[in-house]
Design a protein around this motif. Structure first.
Motif, PDB file in Angstrom:
ATOM      1  N   ASP A   1      -6.449  -3.402   7.099  1.00 30.98           N
ATOM      2  CA  ASP A   1      -7.174  -2.319   6.446  1.00 30.98           C
ATOM      3  C   ASP A   1      -6.535  -1.930   5.114  1.00 30.98           C
ATOM      4  O   ASP A   1      -7.224  -1.781   4.105  1.00 30.98           O
ATOM      5  CB  ASP A   1      -7.293  -1.108   7.368  1.00 30.98           C
ATOM      6  N   VAL A   2      -5.221  -1.800   5.075  1.00 32.88           N
ATOM      7  CA  VAL A   2      -4.568  -1.428   3.810  1.00 32.88           C
ATOM      8  C   VAL A   2      -4.537  -2.608   2.838  1.00 32.88           C
ATOM      9  O   VAL A   2      -4.589  -2.418   1.625  1.00 32.88           O
ATOM     10  CB  VAL A   2      -3.166  -0.819   4.019  1.00 32.88           C
TER      11      VAL A   2
ATOM     12  N   PHE B   1       0.832  -1.198   0.000  1.00 33.20           N
ATOM     13  CA  PHE B   1       0.000   0.000   0.000  1.00 33.20           C
ATOM     14  C   PHE B   1       0.871   1.255   0.000  1.00 33.20           C
ATOM     15  O   PHE B   1       0.609   2.213  -0.722  1.00 33.20           O
ATOM     16  CB  PHE B   1      -0.942  -0.003   1.206  1.00 33.20           C
TER      17      PHE B   1
ATOM     18  N   GLU C   1      -7.810  -2.433   1.107  1.00 35.56           N
ATOM     19  CA  GLU C   1      -7.811  -1.373   0.093  1.00 35.56           C
ATOM     20  C   GLU C   1      -7.064  -1.819  -1.163  1.00 35.56           C
ATOM     21  O   GLU C   1      -7.468  -1.509  -2.281  1.00 35.56           O
ATOM     22  CB  GLU C   1      -7.215  -0.085   0.650  1.00 35.56           C
TER      23      GLU C   1
END
Length: 156
Positions: free
Chosen positions: A133-134, A104, A137
């Motif tokens: 979380d990343v 990320f 994404e």
């Protein structure tokens, strides 16, 4: 005058906080790392996790000093002699992309340390991330996400 003093203290705290965050997460501009370099803050690649285990057992496993190999200025740990031999035969296949830094962060144009338990295998390549979380994404970004991250990594 009092407002300026308080503002100065706030700015100083923020600067120290940013410095500490950058140091502990190994944050740096992409241009400061070589494409042949792996994130090995302690000299141990990917914090001691066995890069082959991601492919053969579909999970992150800590290796041991009993099965180690030096490659690209880093010590790599493995859970078995078999995994070590597989890596030695084809390290580019098993080593994480982007030098083991967070995918990320590389997509965003910098490097940051990764959590080896937050990973993804995509197109037979290992990617590490700094957290779930990343990673989510990156998954949501699809091919465009990885194309941009690869372009950033390759242009440094």
């Amino acid at each position: 005058m009092k407002v300026l003093k308080i503002s100065g203290i706030i700015v100083a705290v923020l600067v120290v906080g940013i410095f500490v965050f950058a140091k502990t997460n190994h944050v740096a501009p992409l241009g400061m790392v070589s494409s042949d370099e792996f994130d090995n803050y302690s000299g141990i690649a990917i914090k001691g996790y066995d890069p082959v285990s991601y492919f053969v057992s579909d999970k992150a496993q800590l290796g041991t000093e009993d099965y180690q190999y030096e490659w690209k200025d880093a010590i790599w740990y493995f859970v078995s002699e078999e995994n070590k031999n597989s890596f030695m035969a084809n390290p580019e296949m098993y080593a994480p992309q982007f030098g083991g830094y967070c995918g990320f962060a590389v997509n965003a144009g910098f490097t940051a340390g990764a959590d080896p338990t937050s990973y993804m295998i995509k197109d037979e390549k290992l990617y590490l991330f700094n957290g779930a979380d990343v990673k989510a994404e990156a998954q949501a970004g699809g091919k465009e996400f990885f194309d941009k991250a690869n372009a950033n990594w390759n242009k440094k």
